[in-house]
Structure formats: C-alpha cells, structure tokens
Enzyme design. Structure first.
Site, mmCIF file in Angstrom:
data_model
loop_
_atom_site.group_PDB
_atom_site.id
_atom_site.type_symbol
_atom_site.label_atom_id
_atom_site.label_comp_id
_atom_site.label_asym_id
_atom_site.label_seq_id
_atom_site.Cartn_x
_atom_site.Cartn_y
_atom_site.Cartn_z
ATOM 1 N N GLY A 59 0.830 -1.210 -0.064
ATOM 2 C CA GLY A 59 -0.057 -0.028 -0.022
ATOM 3 C C GLY A 59 0.695 1.290 0.136
ATOM 4 O O GLY A 59 2.220 1.341 0.077
ATOM 5 N N CYS A 86 5.408 -6.191 1.568
ATOM 6 C CA CYS A 86 5.694 -4.657 1.374
ATOM 7 C C CYS A 86 5.133 -4.076 2.505
ATOM 8 O O CYS A 86 5.590 -4.320 3.724
ATOM 9 C CB CYS A 86 5.371 -4.203 0.242
ATOM 10 N N TYR A 87 4.063 -3.136 2.322
ATOM 11 C CA TYR A 87 3.513 -2.421 3.469
ATOM 12 C C TYR A 87 2.857 -3.387 4.588
ATOM 13 O O TYR A 87 3.166 -3.289 5.852
ATOM 14 C CB TYR A 87 2.318 -1.498 3.143
ATOM 15 N N HIS A 182 7.929 -7.929 -3.797
ATOM 16 C CA HIS A 182 6.300 -8.384 -4.352
ATOM 17 C C HIS A 182 6.524 -9.651 -5.024
ATOM 18 O O HIS A 182 6.685 -9.574 -6.186
ATOM 19 C CB HIS A 182 5.962 -7.312 -5.273
ATOM 20 N N GLU A 184 3.945 -11.419 -6.166
ATOM 21 C CA GLU A 184 3.103 -11.388 -6.998
ATOM 22 C C GLU A 184 3.261 -10.965 -8.300
ATOM 23 O O GLU A 184 2.558 -11.390 -9.587
ATOM 24 C CB GLU A 184 1.797 -10.589 -6.454
ATOM 25 N N ASP A 240 -17.438 -13.016 -21.481
ATOM 26 C CA ASP A 240 -17.951 -12.935 -19.934
ATOM 27 C C ASP A 240 -19.533 -13.388 -20.100
ATOM 28 O O ASP A 240 -19.910 -14.359 -19.571
ATOM 29 C CB ASP A 240 -17.976 -11.831 -19.367
ATOM 30 N N LYS A 382 -10.477 -12.775 -15.623
ATOM 31 C CA LYS A 382 -10.709 -13.015 -17.226
ATOM 32 C C LYS A 382 -10.020 -14.223 -17.579
ATOM 33 O O LYS A 382 -10.625 -15.115 -18.218
ATOM 34 C CB LYS A 382 -10.189 -11.815 -17.931
#
Length: 527
Positions: A59, A86-87, A182, A184, A240, A382
């Site tokens: 964040g 991180c944060y 990070h 991710e 979708d 998606k």
C-alpha cells in the site's frame, strides 16, 4: 458465496496496493481460492469465509502516517498463518514490536535477493530450484520507501538485498511470514512458488480450485438459486456473457432465455455472429432485439463517459424488462460480471475503494430493478473465465474474442455518439484488427487491440486539397491479467500499413496516432 464456501480460502487484506488483484490471481494459479477484502471490512464478514490464512497487501502509506491503515485484531486472533507483503510486512512488524524506518534510498525496481540457507518452508520451492552453498540469489521486484529496521521479538531473518537487510523474515512458531518484495508480479520470477508454499504448505489449503470443480459447483448453485424460476440474460457475444450463458444453460436448460440487443454499438459483423453462434450452434433460446434508434436517441448530446455508461446500463435493463413482460413471469437477470468489474467499480467487496470507472453491470443498474441477479462469474478473473469457456466447449472464436466493454463502441467513440461516427469507428477498427490478424499478432503479440475515435479534428492534405477531419487512436496492450498492462511494441511497418489503410479507406479520418500508455497510469479503455 455458497459454492466458494466448499474451498479452503486465503484472504487478501487490501491496503490500497495496485497489485492486490495480482496476489489473488497468483494464489489461484496454485489452485487455491483467494478472496480480496478491504482491511476495514467488518470482522464478522471476513471470518465468515473461514480463512485458512491471511495475506496483507502492499500500500502507499507509512505505518507512522497519521490515519495510516492498521492491522485488524481478528487477523492475529484467528490463529492462522499470516504473510505480509511490502506495507503488509512493515505493518505486521510494527504491530508485533519491530521498528520501521525510512530506507537510506528508496528501492523501486529489480533487486537481487539473497536467501539464507535453511530459510524454511516459505522458500522451500525456491531453494530447491536455485540453491547454492551460501543460499540462493534471485531477482525480485521492490517498490518501497520504508523498510523494517529491527525485527519483532521471535522473528528470524530469511533473506536480504543490498538495501534491505530484512527483505524477508518469519516467526515460524506463530506462523507469521513477511517479505519486503512483491512475489505477485512477473518481475519476481519465482514469486509464484512463494505464494504456493504459503497457501499449500504453510496454511495447508487443498489445491482444489480448478475449472472442473468450479463448473460442477456453480451449476449446482445456479439450480438451487433459480429453482423452477425463469432467467433472462443479456447476451453481448463477449466471453463473459457467453460463459455465463453456457453455465446457466447447462444448469437449467430452456428456463434460460438469452436476449441479444442490437443497439448499434457493436463491431462490424458482430450482430450476425452472435445469432449464428448461440441460437443455431449452441441451441439456446435467443431473442434478438433491434434497439439502434432507441439507444442513439438516449445518447444524443451526451459526451461525459460515466453518463454514457449509466444511460446504456439502464437502457439495457429496461429493454430486458420490456422483453420479459412479453415472455410472462421472469424471476432472474443473469449477468457476466467478473471480479475486475467489481473491483474497478468499487463494489461492496472492496469498499471504500475509489471508483476508477463504473461498469454497466455493476454501477449502472437502476435502483428499482425488479429482477434478482444471477452472477456466476462474479469472483473470477478473465483468464479463469476463458478456461471455463474452453471446458464448456464454447468455440475458440468466442472464448478468445477480443475483450469488449459492456457499453460497446459508445466509450470508444469519444465525444457525442452518432451513427456516422460509429460507422467511421467500425471501419477503422475492422482494418486494424484484420491487419493484426494477418500479421499473426491478434492473439500472440497482443491481448487486446482496438481503435478509438477522438473528438478532435486536425488539418491534413489529401491529394491537392486541405482536409479537416477526425483522428483515430490505436490501442494495443500486452497483459496476463487485465489488471495491469503494457503497451504493445507493434512493428513500425505494420503500424504504417494500418495507418495508410485507415486514412485512405475511412472517410472523415485524416490522422492516426498510437497510444503508448501502460496501465497504470492509464486504463486499457479510454473512457
């Protein structure tokens, strides 16, 4: 959430990171269900999901800022493992008695991470793949100004970088793990192994979040929700709504009626393709409604994008309700809402997030809607939707159809939407897509590509005469999640050929520009 309750769940506490959605996606790639909630969400709502572990996102705040986001008590009281990123690392360390300080220099971008030998289960897969006598050394992605200067009692260091002596640390006895980098993002090549190790090895989650399980559970859930009721679905032809239609049709068959609204905002040839695919090939009950004049009349003079979205969203629903009256008693409206729609529209799951843009199927529904909603894809990204579509046997042309916004070309036709401008945009877009396909770059070189008609005119020279015509902007991006994206580096010769064709073949256009903005800071769509 009934079907999701069958799966072991990791909760991501969102502290405003641009990467929160990526954390959830990466955990799901390990076949573990992951759900995002705001750090301010009520404890009872979060704990009702029976989490097996928590991940605290990054964040923009500092733990010492006035009004900085805090760590809810239930996270530590739940007795399950916690991973701070991180944060999230700084917050957990600060809460448990460590010290956080500003870095001597801010660390943004790639860094070399030195993982200590015997770093424990968090780095188990990492060490197996890249271990040396003194530990492993791999690239990670950093994005922080503060860092942990002193670890909390009970924590041991696991890894470091040149700028962060505690780039990873843990208190294994209490199940607390922290990383300053990070894991991710794609720029941390082995980050997925860390998230998988946390979810599966440390939290003990069953890796059963698979397309086959999702289909079976969702079909069962739709049957329970709908019972003997009747459902209508607004079918656009996009992946979708197509996957939603296939799931609902598998669950309840002819209790579903698909309504396709030809509102004049689709790309060239799409109305015919929708009818061919779903009515004739998939055998679904389909009503095709022509509402071009009605939609254009509602949009006349409207230029503000959020107003366009609201008008289109309400008009869609009103048309559905009008058609439903002709069908007799209808109980439900099925929609292809997916997780990014909810997140970007600041849906309840992420409140109080800032609205980036509203989606017609999230923020544009009228308050007096009389139909109950069926949204089987509401918690899917998606890429997950596409895998479900393939499993359901939908044709490749639908599953891998270029993503298309619910409001259609209305938000790619900047300024006032008129039939003449829509036809101009359709023609330019068709040329662009055809040339990308011819070059083999429609799917493999880009993940989304489209033309935008700008509400500006520029001076040009065509033949021996002066022109003062409109401008087409071309947009093409590469992405693996549609939450972040980079602009596609298309070959110059290809761009030149596309530009030449558009200017020569599309009346009213004398200039073509190429958008080189990534997401963030931009969004994929212009409006």
């Amino acid at each position: 959430m009934t079907a999701l309750a069958k799966h072991d769940t990791i909760i991501v506490l969102d502290y405003g990171s641009q990467y929160s959605q990526l954390i959830a996606r990466r955990v799901r790639e390990a076949n573990v269900y992951c759900h995002i909630v705001s750090w301010q969400a009520p404890a009872e709502d979060v704990l009702a999901l029976d989490p097996c572990g928590f991940i605290l996102s990054g964040g923009p705040s500092s733990v010492y800022d006035e009004g900085a986001p805090t760590l809810p008590d239930y996270v530590l009281e739940a007795g399950v493992p916690v991973l701070g990123i991180c944060y999230g690392m700084q917050l957990l360390s600060h809460r448990l008695g460590g010290q956080v300080a500003g870095s001597q220099r801010r660390e943004y971008g790639p860094a070399r991470l030195h993982v200590r030998p015997a770093a424990g289960p968090l780095f188990q897969a990492w060490q197996t793949e890249a271990a040396g006598a003194n530990g492993s050394l791999q690239q990670v992605w950093m994005s922080h100004g503060d860092r942990v200067a002193e670890l909390p009692p009970g924590f041991v260091p696991l890894a470091s970088t040149d700028n962060s002596p505690y780039a990873a640390a843990a208190d294994p006895e209490r199940g607390y793990y922290t990383v300053q980098f990070h894991p991710e993002v794609a720029h941390t090549p082995q980050g997925l192994q860390i998230l998988r190790s946390f979810a599966v090895d440390i939290c003990g989650c069953r890796p059963d979040w698979t397309p086959a399980n999702f289909v079976d559970e969702t079909v069962e859930q739709i049957r329970r929700q709908v019972g003997d009721g009747r459902v209508i679905l607004g079918l656009s032809g996009g992946v979708d709504s197509a996957v939603t239609a296939a799931l609902v049709h598998r669950a309840i068959g002819d209790q579903l009626t698909c309504i396709f609204v030809d509102h004049g905002l689709l790309r060239r040839g799409e109305p015919e393709q929708v009818v061919q695919t779903f009515e004739r090939e998939q055998g679904m009950r389909l009503i095709a409604v022509r509402a071009v004049e009605e939609m254009l009349e509602a949009l006349a003079g409207v230029v503000e994008p959020e107003q366009k979205r609201a008008i289109i969203g309400e008009k869609f629903v009103r048309i559905f309700e009008r058609e439903a009256l002709k069908l007799g008693k209808i109980d439900f409206l099925a929609q292809g809402t997916i997780y990014p729609d909810v997140i970007e529209s600041a849906g309840d799951e992420r409140a109080p997030a800032q609205v980036i843009k509203s989606h017609h199927n999230v923020g544009g529904l009228p308050s007096d809607l009389s139909l109950r909603l069926v949204e089987p894809l509401r918690y899917l990204f998606k890429d997950e939707v596409r895998r479900i579509g393939e499993l359901l046997g939908l044709p490749e042309s639908i599953v891998w159809r270029q993503p298309f916004p619910g409001p259609g070309l209305a938000i790619r036709c900047l300024g006032e939407v008129t039939w003449e401008r829509l036809e101009r945009l359709r023609a330019a877009d068709a040329i662009y897509v055809a040339e990308l396909e011819r070059a083999g770059m429609l799917r493999h070189g880009t993940q989304q590509a489209f033309a935008v008609l700008l509400p500006v005119r520029s001076v040009g020279v065509m033949g021996d005469g002066r022109t003062y015509d409109e401008v087409i902007a071309l947009r093409a991006v590469t992405t693996d999640d549609f939450m972040t994206a980079d602009w596609a580096r298309l070959p110059y010769d290809l761009l030149a050929r596309i530009s030449q064709r558009i200017v020569n073949e599309v009346a009213g256009v004398n200039r073509v520009v190429y958008d080189i903005t990534s997401k963030p800071p931009g969004t994929i769509e212009w409006e």
